[in-house]
Scaffold this motif. Sequence first.
Motif, PDB file in Angstrom:
ATOM      1  N   ARG A  83      23.455   2.945  14.546  1.00 14.90           N
ATOM      2  CA  ARG A  83      22.014   2.333  14.805  1.00 14.90           C
ATOM      3  C   ARG A  83      22.016   0.806  14.953  1.00 14.90           C
ATOM      4  O   ARG A  83      21.418   0.256  15.772  1.00 14.90           O
TER       5      ARG A  83
ATOM      6  N   SER B 125      20.891  18.820  18.921  1.00 17.86           N
ATOM      7  CA  SER B 125      19.963  17.995  19.526  1.00 17.86           C
ATOM      8  C   SER B 125      20.608  17.628  20.805  1.00 17.86           C
ATOM      9  O   SER B 125      19.721  17.339  21.881  1.00 17.86           O
TER      10      SER B 125
ATOM     11  N   VAL C  57      11.256   8.314  17.648  1.00 15.64           N
ATOM     12  CA  VAL C  57      11.354   9.662  17.089  1.00 15.64           C
ATOM     13  C   VAL C  57      11.324  10.645  18.051  1.00 15.64           C
ATOM     14  O   VAL C  57      11.954  11.697  17.704  1.00 15.64           O
TER      15      VAL C  57
ATOM     16  N   MET D 173      27.825   8.286   7.320  1.00 17.50           N
ATOM     17  CA  MET D 173      26.495   8.645   6.459  1.00 17.50           C
ATOM     18  C   MET D 173      26.783  10.165   6.766  1.00 17.50           C
ATOM     19  O   MET D 173      26.819  10.854   7.941  1.00 17.50           O
TER      20      MET D 173
ATOM     21  N   LEU E 265      13.894   5.845  12.190  1.00 22.40           N
ATOM     22  CA  LEU E 265      13.333   4.795  13.156  1.00 22.40           C
ATOM     23  C   LEU E 265      11.738   4.941  12.819  1.00 22.40           C
ATOM     24  O   LEU E 265      11.094   5.985  12.318  1.00 22.40           O
TER      25      LEU E 265
ATOM     26  N   PHE F 209      23.686  18.087  15.065  1.00 23.21           N
ATOM     27  CA  PHE F 209      24.196  17.110  16.341  1.00 23.21           C
ATOM     28  C   PHE F 209      24.307  18.128  17.743  1.00 23.21           C
ATOM     29  O   PHE F 209      23.605  17.616  18.519  1.00 23.21           O
TER      30      PHE F 209
ATOM     31  N   TRP G 137      15.132  10.941  19.683  1.00 20.58           N
ATOM     32  CA  TRP G 137      16.136  10.718  18.951  1.00 20.58           C
ATOM     33  C   TRP G 137      17.250  11.720  18.546  1.00 20.58           C
ATOM     34  O   TRP G 137      16.344  13.027  18.476  1.00 20.58           O
ATOM     35  N   LYS G 138      18.449  11.683  18.784  1.00 18.18           N
ATOM     36  CA  LYS G 138      19.478  12.661  18.747  1.00 18.18           C
ATOM     37  C   LYS G 138      20.438  12.552  17.391  1.00 18.18           C
ATOM     38  O   LYS G 138      20.638  11.387  16.976  1.00 18.18           O
ATOM     39  N   TRP G 139      20.508  13.744  16.673  1.00 16.18           N
ATOM     40  CA  TRP G 139      21.474  13.457  15.589  1.00 16.18           C
ATOM     41  C   TRP G 139      22.930  13.190  16.278  1.00 16.18           C
ATOM     42  O   TRP G 139      23.263  13.666  17.207  1.00 16.18           O
ATOM     43  N   ARG G 140      23.553  12.226  15.164  1.00 16.02           N
ATOM     44  CA  ARG G 140      24.719  11.763  15.619  1.00 16.02           C
ATOM     45  C   ARG G 140      25.890  12.657  15.579  1.00 16.02           C
ATOM     46  O   ARG G 140      25.754  13.397  14.456  1.00 16.02           O
ATOM     47  N   TYR G 141      26.837  12.254  16.096  1.00  9.55           N
ATOM     48  CA  TYR G 141      28.160  13.067  15.829  1.00  9.55           C
ATOM     49  C   TYR G 141      28.729  12.918  14.405  1.00  9.55           C
ATOM     50  O   TYR G 141      28.814  11.611  14.240  1.00  9.55           O
ATOM     51  N   PRO G 142      28.843  13.772  13.673  1.00 10.13           N
ATOM     52  CA  PRO G 142      28.968  13.579  12.141  1.00 10.13           C
ATOM     53  C   PRO G 142      30.416  12.844  11.929  1.00 10.13           C
ATOM     54  O   PRO G 142      31.099  12.595  12.926  1.00 10.13           O
ATOM     55  N   LEU G 143      30.691  12.179  10.832  1.00 12.04           N
ATOM     56  CA  LEU G 143      31.906  11.393  10.514  1.00 12.04           C
ATOM     57  C   LEU G 143      31.588  10.124  11.000  1.00 12.04           C
ATOM     58  O   LEU G 143      32.368   9.118  10.554  1.00 12.04           O
ATOM     59  N   ILE G 144      30.538   9.684  12.035  1.00  9.15           N
ATOM     60  CA  ILE G 144      30.543   8.447  12.336  1.00  9.15           C
ATOM     61  C   ILE G 144      29.338   7.876  11.440  1.00  9.15           C
ATOM     62  O   ILE G 144      28.179   8.607  11.674  1.00  9.15           O
ATOM     63  N   PRO G 145      29.367   6.917  10.820  1.00 11.87           N
ATOM     64  CA  PRO G 145      28.144   6.519   9.808  1.00 11.87           C
ATOM     65  C   PRO G 145      26.920   6.313  10.961  1.00 11.87           C
ATOM     66  O   PRO G 145      27.057   5.539  11.883  1.00 11.87           O
ATOM     67  N   ILE G 146      25.932   7.021  10.368  1.00 16.25           N
ATOM     68  CA  ILE G 146      24.771   6.702  11.415  1.00 16.25           C
ATOM     69  C   ILE G 146      24.001   5.372  11.295  1.00 16.25           C
ATOM     70  O   ILE G 146      23.798   4.993  12.415  1.00 16.25           O
ATOM     71  N   HIS G 147      24.126   4.745  10.167  1.00  7.44           N
ATOM     72  CA  HIS G 147      23.836   3.517  10.130  1.00  7.44           C
ATOM     73  C   HIS G 147      24.260   2.583  10.984  1.00  7.44           C
ATOM     74  O   HIS G 147      23.559   1.673  11.716  1.00  7.44           O
TER      75      HIS G 147
ATOM     76  N   GLU H 228      15.463   4.295  21.818  1.00  7.73           N
ATOM     77  CA  GLU H 228      15.344   5.470  21.134  1.00  7.73           C
ATOM     78  C   GLU H 228      13.984   5.318  20.418  1.00  7.73           C
ATOM     79  O   GLU H 228      13.750   4.520  19.902  1.00  7.73           O
TER      80      GLU H 228
END
Lengths: 185, 212, 340, 226, 545
Positions: free
Chosen positions: A182, E433, A166, C1, E96, E430, A169-179, A164
């Motif tokens: 990663r 993307s 820049v 997050m 990133l 989301f 990269w895709k926005w993650r499904y919300p409610l799941i902590p992004i960090h 992955e």
Amino acid sequence: MISAIIVMAVIGLVLGSVLGWAELFYRVAGDPLADKINDILPQTQCGQCGFPGCRPYAEAMAKGEADINRCPPGGEPGIQRLADLLGVEAKPFGEGVAPKPKSVALIDENTCIGCTLCIQACPVDAIVGASKQLHVIVADLCTGCELCLAPCPVDCIHMEVVHETVNNWKWRYPLIPIHQQREAA
Amino acid sequence: MNEFSHNIKLTSLSLFGFSVVGAVLLAGTFQLTRPSIEKSERDAKIKLIAQVLPAGSYDSDLVKSAHPLPADPLLGLRKPGEYYPATLAGKTSAVVLEAIAPDGYDGEIKLLVGIQPDGQLTGVRVTEHHETPGLGDYIDIAKSQWIRQFDGKSLDNPKPDDWKVKKDGGKFDYMTGATISPRAVVKAVEHALDYFAQHKAELLAQEVNHGQ
Amino acid sequence: MIGSPFILKEHTSVRFTMIKVMAALVPGTLAYAWYFGPGIWISLVWCSLLGIGFEAVALVIRGRPLQPALTDGSVLLTAWLLALSIPTLAPWWLYMTGMFFAVVVAKHLYGGLGQNLFNPAMVGYAALIISFPVFMTQWAAPTTLANIVPNLSDAFDLVFVGGSITPDAYTSATVLDSLKTATRGGHTVLDAFAQPIHGLIAGKGMELVAIMYLFGGLFMISNRLITWHIPVAFLAAIALTAGVLQGLDPAHHAGPLFHMMAGGSMLGAFFIATDPVTACTTPRGKLIFAGLAGFLTVIIRTFGGYPDGVAFSILILNTAAPFIDAFSQPRVFGHAKGVK
Amino acid sequence: MASETRDIIINGLWKQNPGVVQILGMCPTLAVSTSLVNGLSLGLATAVVMALSNTAAALVSRLVPPAVRIPIYILIIATLVTMVDLLMHAYLLQLYLVLGIYIPLIVVNCIVLARVEAYASKHGAFYSFLDGLMMGLGLSLVLAVLGGMREIFGKGLLLSGIDLALGPAANAYVIHVLPGYQGLLLSILPPGAFIGLGLLIAARNRIEQVRALPRRSASLQPQQAT
Amino acid sequence: MSGKVYPIPGGLHPPEHKTESNAKAIIVAPLSAHYVVPLRQHIGQPARALVKAGDSVLKGQMIGAPEGRISAAVHAPTSGRVVAVEARPVAHPSGLPDQCVVIEADGKDTAADMQPIAWRDLPPGELHQRLVNMGLAGQGGAVFPSHVKLATGGTPIETLILNGAECEPWITCDDRLMRERATEIMQGAEIMRHALGAKRILVGIEDNKPEAAQAMQSACEQLKLAAEVTAVPTRYPSGGAKQLTQLLTGLETPSGKISTDIGIQVFNVATAYALQRAVELGEPMLTRVVTITGHVAGPCNIEARLGTPIDELIRLAGGDLAETSGHVIGGPMMGFDLDDTASPLVKSVNCIIAKNQELFPPHPPAMPCIRCGQCALVCPAVLQPFELYWHAKSKNFAKARAYKLFDCIECGCCSHVCPSHIPLVDFYRFAKSEIAADDRAKLAAEGARQRHEFQLLRQEREKKEKAERLGKKASERLDTGAVAADDPEAERKKAILEAAIERARQAKEAVHAKNTESLTPDQQHQIDEIEARRQAAPQDSEQQA
């Protein structure tokens, strides 16, 4: 009574001839379903489904001869789409068949002997080079089918997982902590 | 062209064949079952009419002796209906009239009213209605025994002023919250009795089929 | 997050919204208690308890956490609306059946708050009136007309023990009932209006409760809890339909004002048809939704098998709401007119 | 051989149950299932038609040109249904009156044509007969359970109306499940049919879910519920 | 002074928080010890690095050249030595790292030769060619390369709009810039007007910035510019390009198009300022003004060089106060969390907000959507946000697109007012993307399919040709009566191939054993051998097509 039977018989005769004529008159050539299925397949042409390419697999599915869970590059979403199109229930991949992370092939410059065997094996013309010249894989065109690995006489090709950046990269499904995601990745 | 004519021949003949076989089968079944169907239909109608007559009070064939009943506002009939005289040992024992209560909660309520020659009711039944389920439909014998309170009543019993539901000061029971349906039925039955009283002579004079 | 925006509007939450809607119901409820006796408090409390109980049970069975769902206030609002829509002083199991259908069948079988296709309170009401029409037509009479006005302990007795007072002593038919009885029985509207239950415009007492609901509704509009579209379209459609019918046959059809004030019109216009989960959401959709519901309300009252049509018309339109929404999407910024 | 038979039975009664899995033939399922007797009667009538039409279609499938395949199957089904209709009219009049239009409507019940087209046209007569019978019984099962449920909740009775099928003497079989029960009329009325069927489908899905649970958790990580 | 204002849909008015930072004059940041200059500071293709580790650079020297049509150059912010060209943490929502040129300042700040552009002598439509290497990019947030926007591409531009709305809470950098450097901004605007051939200039400033509006008005009068300064209502998101366009002209920018299509071009005031410096001084984009505010000791606006590490800027603003819980890049409505304060300042960063629990309370847990429609009331794009949420959540992307997902500008109004506290915008991001990735995959698959089908066609043709050739050969042989023997040519090829394989195997073993960078003589020998063989062998063109 007799009149009823006669009426039925005449109706049968007339409708039968109309249908017999219509069958030939409105005959459709080709198989539009196979095209639709082929549109869903990822076109890696990898042959993991057991067919020589995506199109033959699509045709087999259209005829109902092949199962929908034989395309690992398409992943679970691919199966879901096929299931939706064909009106059947989605099913998981069979034993030992699982989608891998998207990868591209990479040629080791030091080992390549320029034999062109991989160029001939590549189903999507993603390898450029000439005989006895170093070959290069165009990463953007590579579908990650791995068909070039086997023919290489010196094992100079390996698969590199696409990481992955820049760019992709895709926005993650919300409610799941992004960090957390990663770190897991 | 040859391909076409061949295909048309094939399809039309096969559909023809199946049609003929199917039609023959049906014709056979129809012939076979016709007597039974007619018999059971008639039995059912007799059973329906007989509901308003006490068992053993007649020995005639009720269906065969049906007579036309002219349309009459008293009976609520807008089209001609039928009535069924019943005899016991050759003597007219009762007359069953078709009647309609036009002012049900939800349209017409169809009734059968059985009346003895002396003007006394042998019974009343609702044969068709659209009253609200659980509310007005207790006039139906399948839902409650309410309709049986007409048994034995006549124009003088109770008094004409009492041919009303209790809520309106009469003698007939009703259920709280649902007065329209019983009101309509009580009125219709009273009118049917009136009609019987007015046309008693002709109603009782009809020939009766004794072919039972 | 969670990404931007990092600031949220203050004092906005589902619970706060529900509390404000309930606050808007207070004047109507007080008027109800004033004109029809204190029995309403018993049904309110009983329905609320039942609602919380059923909600908790449903959440446990579904394996969901109790906490946010149980205290978001939605089940209390449902309980309140149902208690106001069905006769007070009915037996306890009647409320229980209604709340079961409202909370378990209409809400949780569909997936809980926000997922329900039908307005829960109206599903409860419809299940009751279909199943127990006799009980559902025995409304407490206005205190000025009743032979007996049950006090709080009488009311408790009647609801939970059965009581010894015959219903005829403290109940009466509603104006819609008496209207229907009269017109079906061949009488005229004026005959029906001559009944003591009829007040100035509609039902005695009930008309004032309706005005209080109207005030509560205006409070909600001014607080931006609801938009004007649904109440206005609903009441306008009722008035229009009633007006047309009255114009055709004045002797057998009541007028617009009567239909707007009688039965559940006001409660439905401001509190039930506006339930955002089950109503249309686009501005045009809201107008179509409420307009059709208002039209159906009068049609059902006039030609249907039950005295009031608010619940049925709203439930029917609930099924059509997603469809209406789909073709009444507003013009998105930057899209040419007439292009979907 | 045996496994084929077993598969057909399991498919018809459970895995591919027409009522709660394929959700076919909703019209009679919802309209007629007001009581166990009604539901079961129509279900059995359908089963008879299905078994016979499947057998007939399997026997003649080779004679049928593809263009008129559907008309001929419909013809077979219609003939059989009309025969059943006439027979019931003759010998079970009361039941016939209760079921009314839904007997002739079996012709257009998609499940009948669906099985003829999907199964009988490609299989032998015996298996086709079995398939039709089992699918029909599967539907009967749903109709019976749904009818029974609606009857119990709606009237507090079970087997009411059995006299329509077995004569007045059978009235003794009627079971009063809950004496003094008020009766939830909703259950007998059309909405009850929808709610009841929904509950049946949900119950079946739940059973399947629970059965599949140990297998799933072994191979697949459970998805996060959102 | 105010022109007509047209109504726009939606919007809201969150607490402004402007006074914290708008009272103090812009601070010019001192020279930093090192700078990290990302090659991607704009929308489009990243710049191509022109320097490598060890090179020395001068202030203003181009170190990254634009690549492709939509790209912008990057320049050295000061003189010094390039330490590395490598991936470094940058201010990006993903967190990133990205390719950066790291420069160690030599402290001399020696500037490269900078030549002003005689813009008045250039006909409209040619100026942009001179600006290609100036690195200008829109400073409002979208960072679109400015020279592309100044090339009108045939569409006549009627109106030039200067965006000074600055509608997001907390941010005041444009406000300060307008108050202090209005003349330069308006000069920049005049250059823009000239380049575009626009007839009029409209300046939109929210009415909570009267001083800025006043300064801009005076600058216009001073420069005798026919520009109209309009105070627009303080209502977020009036600073959105499409929103400001409608506010000032009443015109709606069609979906999927840009304002240029309706003869309007919108620039941020800071961009006009940067353009003025580029044209009048010849200075490429090296600095920008950034607001440092929130939970810091001295909220202020700083004019800093691009590439300055953000923690340094925070230090200049007095540093984070105790219990700072993080930093937001951009405004609170549309910004994103900064992962690493070592990330550099880039062209797009207009604000850095230090967070604490009180100013930015933690997000309450989300409740189910009750379709209350509050989001639809505030949506400036007149979308139905709850429908988009529904479809995005269930990953029904086709439906989301049908409900015009791509008209969403991600302004955050819907999330802000949602009583259920659903992070609606996150769901749209989301879905967007995912759809974009899906479209890319579809495109790639289509390309692969076409190439594959072409290959099959080619193989078919070759097979046919070969068969024809063989047929011809065979008939020839028959004619001469020669007996077909094993092809000696094939034998020879096979032998060569095997030899090559063996050599490659040995080479590979050697490579795996040692570092490839420093070749042993043995390896060198092997490579030489291969190379020699390549040279020696005759080109075998028949194997390739």
